[in-house]
Write a protein that holds these residues in place. Structure first.
Motif, PDB file in Angstrom:
ATOM      1  N   MET A   1       0.862  -1.177   0.000  1.00  0.00           N
ATOM      2  CA  MET A   1       0.000   0.000   0.000  1.00  0.00           C
ATOM      3  C   MET A   1       0.898   1.227   0.000  1.00  0.00           C
ATOM      4  SD  MET A   1      -1.423   0.275   3.892  1.00  0.00           S
ATOM      5  CE  MET A   1      -0.516   1.263   5.092  1.00  0.00           C
ATOM      6  N   PRO A   2       0.355   2.418  -0.232  1.00  0.00           N
ATOM      7  CA  PRO A   2       1.191   3.613  -0.167  1.00  0.00           C
ATOM      8  C   PRO A   2       1.793   3.787   1.219  1.00  0.00           C
ATOM      9  CG  PRO A   2      -0.915   4.093  -1.224  1.00  0.00           C
ATOM     10  CD  PRO A   2      -1.023   2.718  -0.661  1.00  0.00           C
ATOM     11  N   GLU A   3       3.015   4.341   1.254  1.00  0.00           N
ATOM     12  CA  GLU A   3       3.564   4.719   2.548  1.00  0.00           C
ATOM     13  C   GLU A   3       2.655   5.774   3.178  1.00  0.00           C
ATOM     14  OE1 GLU A   3       7.605   5.981   2.122  1.00  0.00           O
ATOM     15  OE2 GLU A   3       8.356   3.945   1.729  1.00  0.00           O
ATOM     16  N   GLU A   4       2.645   5.825   4.509  1.00  0.00           N
ATOM     17  CA  GLU A   4       1.709   6.716   5.194  1.00  0.00           C
ATOM     18  C   GLU A   4       1.906   8.168   4.776  1.00  0.00           C
ATOM     19  OE1 GLU A   4       0.694   6.233   9.277  1.00  0.00           O
ATOM     20  OE2 GLU A   4       1.423   4.151   9.322  1.00  0.00           O
ATOM     21  N   PHE A   5       0.797   8.896   4.680  1.00  0.00           N
ATOM     22  CA  PHE A   5       0.823  10.276   4.216  1.00  0.00           C
ATOM     23  C   PHE A   5      -0.224  11.085   4.969  1.00  0.00           C
ATOM     24  CE2 PHE A   5      -2.011   7.743   1.567  1.00  0.00           C
ATOM     25  CZ  PHE A   5      -3.182   8.492   1.537  1.00  0.00           C
ATOM     26  N   PRO A   6      -0.022  12.387   5.102  1.00  0.00           N
ATOM     27  CA  PRO A   6      -1.027  13.228   5.760  1.00  0.00           C
ATOM     28  C   PRO A   6      -2.120  13.641   4.790  1.00  0.00           C
ATOM     29  CG  PRO A   6       0.863  14.568   5.169  1.00  0.00           C
ATOM     30  CD  PRO A   6       1.201  13.148   4.754  1.00  0.00           C
ATOM     31  N   VAL A   7      -3.308  13.903   5.321  1.00  0.00           N
ATOM     32  CA  VAL A   7      -4.422  14.317   4.487  1.00  0.00           C
ATOM     33  C   VAL A   7      -5.426  15.064   5.364  1.00  0.00           C
ATOM     34  CG1 VAL A   7      -5.701  12.169   4.829  1.00  0.00           C
ATOM     35  CG2 VAL A   7      -6.137  13.533   2.786  1.00  0.00           C
ATOM     36  N   SER A   8      -6.160  15.972   4.760  1.00  0.00           N
ATOM     37  CA  SER A   8      -7.223  16.684   5.454  1.00  0.00           C
ATOM     38  C   SER A   8      -8.564  16.146   4.976  1.00  0.00           C
ATOM     39  CB  SER A   8      -7.133  18.195   5.168  1.00  0.00           C
ATOM     40  OG  SER A   8      -8.241  18.880   5.717  1.00  0.00           O
ATOM     41  N   ILE A   9      -9.359  15.602   5.897  1.00  0.00           N
ATOM     42  CA  ILE A   9     -10.674  15.054   5.572  1.00  0.00           C
ATOM     43  C   ILE A   9     -11.720  15.874   6.315  1.00  0.00           C
ATOM     44  CG2 ILE A   9     -12.165  13.020   5.694  1.00  0.00           C
ATOM     45  CD1 ILE A   9      -9.694  11.281   5.484  1.00  0.00           C
ATOM     46  N   LYS A  10     -12.548  16.584   5.556  1.00  0.00           N
ATOM     47  CA  LYS A  10     -13.536  17.483   6.153  1.00  0.00           C
ATOM     48  C   LYS A  10     -14.919  17.189   5.598  1.00  0.00           C
ATOM     49  CE  LYS A  10     -10.161  21.253   6.555  1.00  0.00           C
ATOM     50  NZ  LYS A  10      -9.829  22.638   6.129  1.00  0.00           N
ATOM     51  N   PRO A  11     -15.961  17.327   6.448  1.00  0.00           N
ATOM     52  CA  PRO A  11     -17.321  17.099   5.944  1.00  0.00           C
ATOM     53  C   PRO A  11     -17.687  18.130   4.881  1.00  0.00           C
ATOM     54  CG  PRO A  11     -17.360  17.981   8.181  1.00  0.00           C
ATOM     55  CD  PRO A  11     -15.944  17.641   7.891  1.00  0.00           C
ATOM     56  N   ARG A  12     -18.460  17.702   3.896  1.00  0.00           N
ATOM     57  CA  ARG A  12     -18.844  18.580   2.795  1.00  0.00           C
ATOM     58  C   ARG A  12     -19.869  19.612   3.213  1.00  0.00           C
ATOM     59  NH1 ARG A  12     -20.642  15.162  -2.173  1.00  0.00           N
ATOM     60  NH2 ARG A  12     -20.604  17.240  -3.130  1.00  0.00           N
ATOM     61  N   SER A  13     -20.600  19.348   4.278  1.00  0.00           N
ATOM     62  CA  SER A  13     -21.564  20.309   4.785  1.00  0.00           C
ATOM     63  C   SER A  13     -21.898  19.945   6.225  1.00  0.00           C
ATOM     64  CB  SER A  13     -22.835  20.318   3.939  1.00  0.00           C
ATOM     65  OG  SER A  13     -23.557  19.109   4.114  1.00  0.00           O
ATOM     66  N   LYS A  14     -22.471  20.899   6.944  1.00  0.00           N
ATOM     67  CA  LYS A  14     -22.908  20.643   8.311  1.00  0.00           C
ATOM     68  C   LYS A  14     -24.000  19.576   8.329  1.00  0.00           C
ATOM     69  CE  LYS A  14     -25.140  22.922  12.244  1.00  0.00           C
ATOM     70  NZ  LYS A  14     -25.758  24.189  12.738  1.00  0.00           N
ATOM     71  N   GLU A  15     -24.891  19.640   7.326  1.00  0.00           N
ATOM     72  CA  GLU A  15     -26.004  18.689   7.273  1.00  0.00           C
ATOM     73  C   GLU A  15     -25.504  17.259   7.064  1.00  0.00           C
ATOM     74  OE1 GLU A  15     -27.272  22.685   6.732  1.00  0.00           O
ATOM     75  OE2 GLU A  15     -25.805  21.531   5.570  1.00  0.00           O
ATOM     76  N   ARG A  16     -24.507  17.104   6.205  1.00  0.00           N
ATOM     77  CA  ARG A  16     -23.981  15.745   5.973  1.00  0.00           C
ATOM     78  C   ARG A  16     -23.236  15.234   7.203  1.00  0.00           C
ATOM     79  NH1 ARG A  16     -23.199  14.918  -0.476  1.00  0.00           N
ATOM     80  NH2 ARG A  16     -24.407  16.736  -1.114  1.00  0.00           N
ATOM     81  N   ALA A  17     -22.533  16.111   7.887  1.00  0.00           N
ATOM     82  CA  ALA A  17     -21.860  15.707   9.119  1.00  0.00           C
ATOM     83  C   ALA A  17     -22.877  15.235  10.155  1.00  0.00           C
ATOM     84  CB  ALA A  17     -21.040  16.870   9.664  1.00  0.00           C
ATOM     85  N   GLU A  18     -23.971  15.968  10.274  1.00  0.00           N
ATOM     86  CA  GLU A  18     -25.011  15.563  11.228  1.00  0.00           C
ATOM     87  C   GLU A  18     -25.625  14.225  10.847  1.00  0.00           C
ATOM     88  OE1 GLU A  18     -27.640  18.897  11.118  1.00  0.00           O
ATOM     89  OE2 GLU A  18     -26.471  20.076  12.567  1.00  0.00           O
ATOM     90  N   MET A  19     -25.791  14.005   9.533  1.00  0.00           N
ATOM     91  CA  MET A  19     -26.372  12.741   9.098  1.00  0.00           C
ATOM     92  C   MET A  19     -25.431  11.567   9.380  1.00  0.00           C
ATOM     93  SD  MET A  19     -28.087  11.730   5.423  1.00  0.00           S
ATOM     94  CE  MET A  19     -29.150  13.166   5.567  1.00  0.00           C
ATOM     95  N   VAL A  20     -24.136  11.771   9.190  1.00  0.00           N
ATOM     96  CA  VAL A  20     -23.161  10.724   9.510  1.00  0.00           C
ATOM     97  C   VAL A  20     -23.285  10.339  10.980  1.00  0.00           C
ATOM     98  CG1 VAL A  20     -20.693  10.292   9.834  1.00  0.00           C
ATOM     99  CG2 VAL A  20     -21.513  11.248   7.675  1.00  0.00           C
ATOM    100  N   ALA A  21     -23.351  11.329  11.851  1.00  0.00           N
ATOM    101  CA  ALA A  21     -23.463  11.053  13.288  1.00  0.00           C
ATOM    102  C   ALA A  21     -24.783  10.368  13.620  1.00  0.00           C
ATOM    103  CB  ALA A  21     -23.316  12.354  14.078  1.00  0.00           C
ATOM    104  N   GLU A  22     -25.872  10.853  13.028  1.00  0.00           N
ATOM    105  CA  GLU A  22     -27.197  10.274  13.314  1.00  0.00           C
ATOM    106  C   GLU A  22     -27.296   8.828  12.832  1.00  0.00           C
ATOM    107  OE1 GLU A  22     -29.881  12.928  11.413  1.00  0.00           O
ATOM    108  OE2 GLU A  22     -29.562  14.565  12.864  1.00  0.00           O
ATOM    109  N   GLU A  23     -26.769   8.575  11.639  1.00  0.00           N
ATOM    110  CA  GLU A  23     -26.832   7.205  11.081  1.00  0.00           C
ATOM    111  C   GLU A  23     -26.120   6.223  12.005  1.00  0.00           C
ATOM    112  OE1 GLU A  23     -27.983   5.691   8.231  1.00  0.00           O
ATOM    113  OE2 GLU A  23     -29.005   7.417   7.335  1.00  0.00           O
ATOM    114  N   TRP A  24     -24.961   6.621  12.527  1.00  0.00           N
ATOM    115  CA  TRP A  24     -24.221   5.718  13.402  1.00  0.00           C
ATOM    116  C   TRP A  24     -24.943   5.541  14.741  1.00  0.00           C
ATOM    117  CZ3 TRP A  24     -21.888   1.647  14.236  1.00  0.00           C
ATOM    118  CH2 TRP A  24     -21.084   1.391  15.349  1.00  0.00           C
ATOM    119  N   GLU A  25     -25.484   6.605  15.283  1.00  0.00           N
ATOM    120  CA  GLU A  25     -26.222   6.490  16.539  1.00  0.00           C
ATOM    121  C   GLU A  25     -27.441   5.585  16.368  1.00  0.00           C
ATOM    122  OE1 GLU A  25     -25.355   7.517  19.519  1.00  0.00           O
ATOM    123  OE2 GLU A  25     -23.488   8.295  18.668  1.00  0.00           O
TER     124      GLU A  25
END
Length: 542
Positions: free
Chosen positions: A491-515
């Motif tokens: 696999m690729p050697e480890e690398f840094p990356v920035s992962i950010k939600p595309r919107s507040k609404e999608r972030a909330e849905m990710v949390a709600e789906e898991w809960e």
């Protein structure tokens, strides 16, 4: 006193031994071509200590799609074209499905039990049949609820701990695999047994890539030397001790839960029943289930990690895939397997990831031929020769894939085949990529992997933007896509990356789906499934 006749016999014997020594390492004229050899060692001195895929590709361009390496007493034939793989590993799989003896990897590291390295015969075929029962296309559909649940936890963890995205990916693939194989899931990356598993992958690769391991295979008499002379032997024995204890613990736990009627539907249910009928040992059951755990945990996570790197390096691909997802699915829900037919560009990204960064970069473990094959292109491929599926060279062949180091999903935009259908296509030029192997040794988990990858990729892109981190001067930090880890699975050697939600609404849905998934499906204390999902085998919401 020696008689003249005795002296003559001794002299003849010395000449014969000397002649054999001189011939050792030479390439017979009717073998496939290859780089020049040296007496005794053949091409051993030319074998690279790292990034072997680059040298194997270079030799393929120089000596052709079928070439040979003479490694001491052994021969290695390297297949570097789609046609050669189809003609030999697929069409002649009856004689091209064996393994060469691997003393360090199979005997010392694995107690001669590892299915991946086991020779082709009745024992291997029986165990392979059991594995097929777990992973065939019909069975794979029943794991979708498991995949959906683990995917939701992965997204939630990416939302809350994006800097640990490799760990999140690894937990996703490992938890899915333990559920399918043993009936229980891995709820956290801090699980010591999962850490031991991935650390063991690294150690196994390191031991088997040492020069000592190769020399012991090429010159078997070295095995008689004590461990203090060959420390790789001692390390291999220690690794086997710890690995076997891990896998045996998993199996015995599953077996006990089977006896008590507490086990969730999983592979070990069938294996426990088969053990009662066929009487194979707990040690063998340990390594059958352990092999599945290895394969499912490592290859899927490595491919998803490569996908994240590709999205980082080719942002225009990421944007195009996100537009397709937004058009077909919209912001109000996450993609599921019912959306697959409407997300062809995402499917193309999945196939391009497998081509662009093949985890089994040299076909994992070489096949071996069980009898002389004298009919291919005028060459003799001798009995016992190892046969390499040179995955990297085929996937990077500019005739098949122009500008092969460019990540371009458009290559597959009109390819509607499943991974398994593409591998079985009688026209080798229509096969999408060669990462899953070929012939009777082809990866049986292709169907499960395809769904895991599609769900992982489509949902990551639905929920997040993947962007480069920046240094103190504001410069983007971009990884080198050609810096890879070493081993059977890369696999690729480890690398840094920035992962950010595309919107507040999608972030909330990710949390709600898991809960919601936790509340509906999991025990609040153990985080294990309360019971097997009632909708197993469907793509309904979990």
């Amino acid at each position: 006193m020696l008689t003249p006749y005795t002296l003559l016999l001794i002299a003849v014997g010395i000449v014969v031994i000397f002649a054999r020594l001189l011939s050792m390492g030479k390439r017979p004229k009717n073998y496939p071509p290859g780089p020049p050899t040296l007496p005794l060692i053949g091409n051993i001195h030319q074998m690279p200590s790292r990034d072997a895929h680059l040298q194997f590709e270079k030799w393929a361009r120089e000596y052709g799609p079928v070439y040979s390496l003479i490694l001491g007493t052994k021969t290695l034939v390297v297949l570097s074209s789609d046609e050669a793989v189809k003609d030999l590993l697929d069409k002649k799989s009856g004689i091209y499905s064996d393994r060469q003896e691997m003393y360090i990897g199979q005997t010392l590291c694995s107690g001669d039990l590892r299915l991946l390295m086991m020779g082709y015969g009745p024992k291997w075929r029986a165990f392979r049949k059991m594995v097929h029962g777990l992973l065939n296309i019909s069975a794979a559909r029943s794991y979708v609820p498991y995949q959906m649940l683990e995917n939701k936890q992965m997204l939630y963890e990416m939302l809350n701990q994006p800097d640990r995205f490799l760990e999140n990916i690894r937990r996703y693939s490992n938890a899915l695999t333990t559920t399918m194989v043993f009936g229980w899931r891995t709820p956290t990356y801090e699980d010591d047994k999962m850490k031991q598993l991935f650390d063991g992958f690294t150690e196994f690769a390191a031991i088997n890539q040492t020069g000592t391991a190769a020399l012991i295979d090429f010159f078997p008499w070295l095995r008689r030397l004590p461990d203090f002379v060959l420390p790789a032997q001692k390390k291999a024995k220690e690794l086997h001790k710890h690995e076997k204890a891990l896998y045996l613990g998993h199996w015995l736990k599953a077996k006990e839960e089977f006896k008590k009627g507490l086990i969730q539907p999983s592979f070990c249910v069938g294996m426990a029943e088969a053990q009662k009928a066929d009487g194979f040992s707990d040690d063998q059951a340990t390594y059958i289930s352990g092999t599945l755990l290895e394969a499912g945990s490592d290859t899927t996570s490595s491919t998803l990690y490569a996908f994240v790197q590709a999205m980082l390096l080719f942002p225009e691909v990421q944007k195009k895939a996100q537009r397709e997802i937004d058009d077909a699915v919209g912001p109000g829900r996450m993609p599921n397997m019912d959306d697959e037919s409407n997300l062809q560009y995402v499917r193309a990204c999945m196939k391009e990831t497998l081509r662009w960064m093949p985890t089994t970069i040299l076909g994992a473990v070489p096949h071996a031929v069980t009898q002389d094959d004298i009919s291919y292109k005028g060459y003799l491929i001798p009995k016992g020769a190892g046969v390499v599926n040179n995955t990297w060279a085929i996937n990077m062949d500019p005739k098949r894939h122009p500008s092969p180091r460019i990540f371009d999903p458009e290559r597959y935009i009109n390819d509607f085949q499943s991974l398994a259908d593409a591998a079985a296509n009688p026209d080798p030029s229509k096969r999408d990529q060669f990462t899953f192997g070929a012939g009777r040794r082809i990866c049986p988990g292709m169907h499960v992997a395809e769904r895991s990858l599609f769900l992982g990729m489509s949902r990551m892109l639905w929920a997040f933007d993947i962007e480069p981190q920046v240094d103190e001067q504001g410069n983007k930090i971009l990884p080198d896509p050609d810096k890879l880890t070493q081993g059977f699975v890369c696999m690729p050697e480890e690398f840094p990356v920035s992962i950010k939600p595309r919107s507040k609404e999608r972030a909330e849905m990710v949390a709600e789906e898991w809960e919601d998934a936790q509340r509906e499906c999991l025990d609040p204390e153990t985080k294990q499934w309360r019971q097997a999902p009632a909708n197993a085998g469907t793509t309904s919401k979990v």
